[in-house]
Design a protein around this motif. Structure first.
Motif, PDB file in Angstrom:
ATOM      1  N   LEU A   1       0.944  -1.262  -0.016  1.00 10.87           N
ATOM      2  CA  LEU A   1       0.091  -0.038  -0.037  1.00 10.87           C
ATOM      3  C   LEU A   1       0.962   1.371   0.125  1.00 10.87           C
ATOM      4  N   ASP A   2       2.040   1.207   0.585  1.00  8.75           N
ATOM      5  CA  ASP A   2       2.678   2.607   0.819  1.00  8.75           C
ATOM      6  C   ASP A   2       3.342   2.703  -0.548  1.00  8.75           C
ATOM      7  N   ASP A   3       3.439   1.897  -1.545  1.00 10.14           N
ATOM      8  CA  ASP A   3       3.998   2.191  -2.937  1.00 10.14           C
ATOM      9  C   ASP A   3       2.810   2.490  -3.848  1.00 10.14           C
ATOM     10  N   SER A   4       1.613   2.064  -3.547  1.00  4.50           N
ATOM     11  CA  SER A   4       0.417   2.237  -4.393  1.00  4.50           C
ATOM     12  C   SER A   4      -0.701   3.103  -3.975  1.00  4.50           C
ATOM     13  N   LEU A   5      -0.343   3.802  -2.761  1.00  3.39           N
ATOM     14  CA  LEU A   5      -1.159   4.516  -2.141  1.00  3.39           C
ATOM     15  C   LEU A   5      -2.107   5.667  -2.858  1.00  3.39           C
ATOM     16  N   ALA A   6      -1.185   6.351  -3.873  1.00  3.11           N
ATOM     17  CA  ALA A   6      -1.947   7.353  -4.503  1.00  3.11           C
ATOM     18  C   ALA A   6      -3.033   6.685  -5.355  1.00  3.11           C
ATOM     19  N   ASP A   7      -2.733   5.699  -6.109  1.00  2.00           N
ATOM     20  CA  ASP A   7      -3.727   5.147  -7.123  1.00  2.00           C
ATOM     21  C   ASP A   7      -4.757   4.111  -6.398  1.00  2.00           C
ATOM     22  N   THR A   8      -4.450   3.538  -5.163  1.00  2.00           N
ATOM     23  CA  THR A   8      -5.455   2.900  -4.349  1.00  2.00           C
ATOM     24  C   THR A   8      -6.472   3.936  -3.862  1.00  2.00           C
ATOM     25  N   ALA A   9      -6.057   5.014  -3.417  1.00  3.86           N
ATOM     26  CA  ALA A   9      -6.910   5.939  -2.800  1.00  3.86           C
ATOM     27  C   ALA A   9      -7.882   6.778  -3.730  1.00  3.86           C
ATOM     28  N   GLY A  10      -6.974   6.925  -4.894  1.00  2.00           N
ATOM     29  CA  GLY A  10      -7.626   7.688  -6.123  1.00  2.00           C
ATOM     30  C   GLY A  10      -8.798   6.956  -6.679  1.00  2.00           C
ATOM     31  N   TYR A  11      -8.744   5.881  -6.793  1.00  2.00           N
ATOM     32  CA  TYR A  11      -9.954   4.958  -7.396  1.00  2.00           C
ATOM     33  C   TYR A  11     -10.855   4.666  -6.303  1.00  2.00           C
ATOM     34  N   LEU A  12     -10.522   4.517  -4.975  1.00  2.00           N
ATOM     35  CA  LEU A  12     -11.451   4.533  -4.006  1.00  2.00           C
ATOM     36  C   LEU A  12     -12.340   5.812  -3.919  1.00  2.00           C
ATOM     37  N   TYR A  13     -11.512   6.868  -4.001  1.00  3.63           N
ATOM     38  CA  TYR A  13     -12.333   8.433  -3.987  1.00  3.63           C
ATOM     39  C   TYR A  13     -13.418   8.304  -5.030  1.00  3.63           C
TER      40      TYR A  13
ATOM     41  N   SER B   1      -6.076   4.672   8.383  1.00  6.27           N
ATOM     42  CA  SER B   1      -5.420   6.072   8.470  1.00  6.27           C
ATOM     43  C   SER B   1      -4.624   6.476   7.271  1.00  6.27           C
ATOM     44  N   ASN B   2      -4.126   5.495   6.793  1.00  5.42           N
ATOM     45  CA  ASN B   2      -3.357   6.013   5.502  1.00  5.42           C
ATOM     46  C   ASN B   2      -4.290   6.459   4.353  1.00  5.42           C
ATOM     47  N   LEU B   3      -5.423   5.769   4.293  1.00  2.36           N
ATOM     48  CA  LEU B   3      -6.321   5.950   3.272  1.00  2.36           C
ATOM     49  C   LEU B   3      -7.036   7.345   3.441  1.00  2.36           C
ATOM     50  N   GLU B   4      -7.416   7.367   4.643  1.00  4.02           N
ATOM     51  CA  GLU B   4      -8.038   8.603   5.091  1.00  4.02           C
ATOM     52  C   GLU B   4      -7.418   9.967   4.856  1.00  4.02           C
ATOM     53  N   ALA B   5      -5.916   9.772   5.352  1.00  4.46           N
ATOM     54  CA  ALA B   5      -5.054  11.070   4.911  1.00  4.46           C
ATOM     55  C   ALA B   5      -4.837  11.241   3.666  1.00  4.46           C
ATOM     56  N   GLU B   6      -4.514  10.153   2.558  1.00  5.93           N
ATOM     57  CA  GLU B   6      -4.687  10.286   1.150  1.00  5.93           C
ATOM     58  C   GLU B   6      -5.813  10.920   0.496  1.00  5.93           C
ATOM     59  N   LEU B   7      -6.956  10.213   1.292  1.00  3.45           N
ATOM     60  CA  LEU B   7      -8.271  10.770   0.619  1.00  3.45           C
ATOM     61  C   LEU B   7      -8.476  12.253   0.827  1.00  3.45           C
ATOM     62  N   SER B   8      -7.993  12.744   1.923  1.00  7.33           N
ATOM     63  CA  SER B   8      -8.222  14.252   2.310  1.00  7.33           C
ATOM     64  C   SER B   8      -7.376  15.016   1.363  1.00  7.33           C
ATOM     65  N   ARG B   9      -5.901  14.229   1.112  1.00  8.14           N
ATOM     66  CA  ARG B   9      -4.983  15.223   0.205  1.00  8.14           C
ATOM     67  C   ARG B   9      -5.682  15.242  -1.217  1.00  8.14           C
ATOM     68  N   ILE B  10      -6.174  14.173  -1.700  1.00  8.84           N
ATOM     69  CA  ILE B  10      -6.875  14.210  -3.031  1.00  8.84           C
ATOM     70  C   ILE B  10      -8.109  15.028  -3.104  1.00  8.84           C
ATOM     71  N   ARG B  11      -8.975  15.119  -1.813  1.00 15.00           N
ATOM     72  CA  ARG B  11     -10.001  15.949  -1.974  1.00 15.00           C
ATOM     73  C   ARG B  11      -9.566  17.533  -2.098  1.00 15.00           C
ATOM     74  N   GLN B  12      -8.645  17.868  -1.349  1.00 19.88           N
ATOM     75  CA  GLN B  12      -8.080  19.213  -1.332  1.00 19.88           C
ATOM     76  C   GLN B  12      -7.302  19.584  -2.856  1.00 19.88           C
ATOM     77  N   SER B  13      -6.718  18.435  -3.225  1.00 19.92           N
ATOM     78  CA  SER B  13      -6.141  18.663  -4.544  1.00 19.92           C
ATOM     79  C   SER B  13      -7.232  18.816  -5.879  1.00 19.92           C
ATOM     80  N   ARG B  14      -8.255  18.165  -5.793  1.00 16.18           N
ATOM     81  CA  ARG B  14      -9.157  18.359  -6.683  1.00 16.18           C
ATOM     82  C   ARG B  14     -10.037  19.714  -6.565  1.00 16.18           C
ATOM     83  N   SER B  15     -10.161  19.859  -5.216  1.00 15.81           N
ATOM     84  CA  SER B  15     -10.774  21.333  -5.150  1.00 15.81           C
ATOM     85  C   SER B  15     -10.003  22.282  -5.588  1.00 15.81           C
TER      86      SER B  15
END
Length: 284
Positions: A149-161, A205-219
């Motif tokens: 997950l550490d290596d694929s967090l951005a892709d995993t969380a982006g699809y989950l978003y 916790s890792n997914l929630e943090a990355e989803l927060s980052r994605i949300r702010q980035s898209r906004s």
């Protein structure tokens, strides 16, 4: 005998009354039969559980394990969706999914479809969004590789978003029309048999943090896109996952949209999926 003769002569003699009664029988009887069958059958179409997640997470391996019951078979990257019909029972004495999934298991049996979808980035969104819109959908299992997950967090969380946002919009659409079925999401942290795998709590916790980052980035991307000020508020809210305006995202925010998110660890390769099976049984 004379009465029977008169009755036969009456119904065999062409008349307007006989014609009307005949039409009523022809049209009404099939409708009544259809309504009886529909009410006596729990599902005219089987309910479904949808497998989503990035490539390599173990979706197809999980599908083959639940289908075969003994072990998962070797798989390759899926190109098209595939589904299998499974049966679960309410036998509370069963200790493993293999016991509860037996055709001869005690208790009431319920059939459902387990639908696997491609995880490749170019294929997944199209198939996932189509399946999410289905009225037979009862739950989503988002399978991910907890060992990488550490290596694929951005892709995993982006699809989950994208998946969670689609469910959020689905619920929102129901507020002005027929309310859709409540959909729960299971994030299945797979491959806990590997020593590099993160426990479910860290996956959360890792997914929630990355989803927060994605949300702010898209906004921010919307603000920088040149969209008019009058349109930004509406579009930003439409693409905002969870509680609008909140600083940090948490899965608990999805309850506002009748979406419950659970994170449970397991291992397909070791057959440790009983908690996932219990989750499925509670959705059907």
């Amino acid at each position: 005998m004379e009465v029977l003769k008169q009755f036969l002569e009456y119904i065999l003699t062409p008349s307007g009354e006989i014609f009307i009664v005949g039409l009523l029988i022809v049209f009404i009887v099939p409708i009544l039969v259809h309504l009886y069958i529909a009410q006596s059958t729990p599902y005219t179409t089987l309910p479904s559980i949808l497998l989503l997640g990035p490539s390599g997470g173990g979706k197809t391996s999980l599908l083959t394990l639940l289908e075969r019951g003994d072990s998962a078979s070797a798989t390759h990257t899926s190109q098209t969706p595939q589904s299998i019909e499974l049966t679960t029972s309410n036998d509370h004495g069963a200790t493993t999914f293999r016991e509860a999934a037996r055709i001869d298991a005690p208790g009431a049996h319920r059939k459902f479809l387990l639908v696997d979808t491609p995880g490749h980035g170019k294929l997944r969104n199209q198939h996932a969004m189509t399946k999410i819109a289905s009225s037979t959908l009862r739950g989503i299992i988002y399978v991910l590789d907890a060992a990488s997950l550490d290596d694929s967090l951005a892709d995993t969380a982006g699809y989950l978003y994208d998946v969670l946002l689609a469910l959020q919009k689905r619920t929102g659409a129901g507020k002005t029309s027929k309310t859709p079925n409540e959909i729960h999401v299971l994030i299945a942290a797979n491959k806990l048999d590997l020593f590099t795998a993160l426990p479910a709590s860290l996956v959360k916790s890792n997914l929630e943090a990355e989803l927060s980052r994605i949300r702010q980035s898209r906004s921010k991307g919307l603000l920088d896109s040149g969209v008019g000020d009058d349109e930004i508020g509406s579009e930003e809210q439409d693409g905002w996952l969870g509680q609008y305006g909140s600083e940090k995202f948490s899965f608990g925010q999805m309850r506002e949209f009748d979406i419950e998110v659970d994170i449970i660890g397991g291992s397909v390769i070791d057959g440790k999926v009983d908690k996932w099976w219990d989750w499925i049984s509670n959705r059907i």
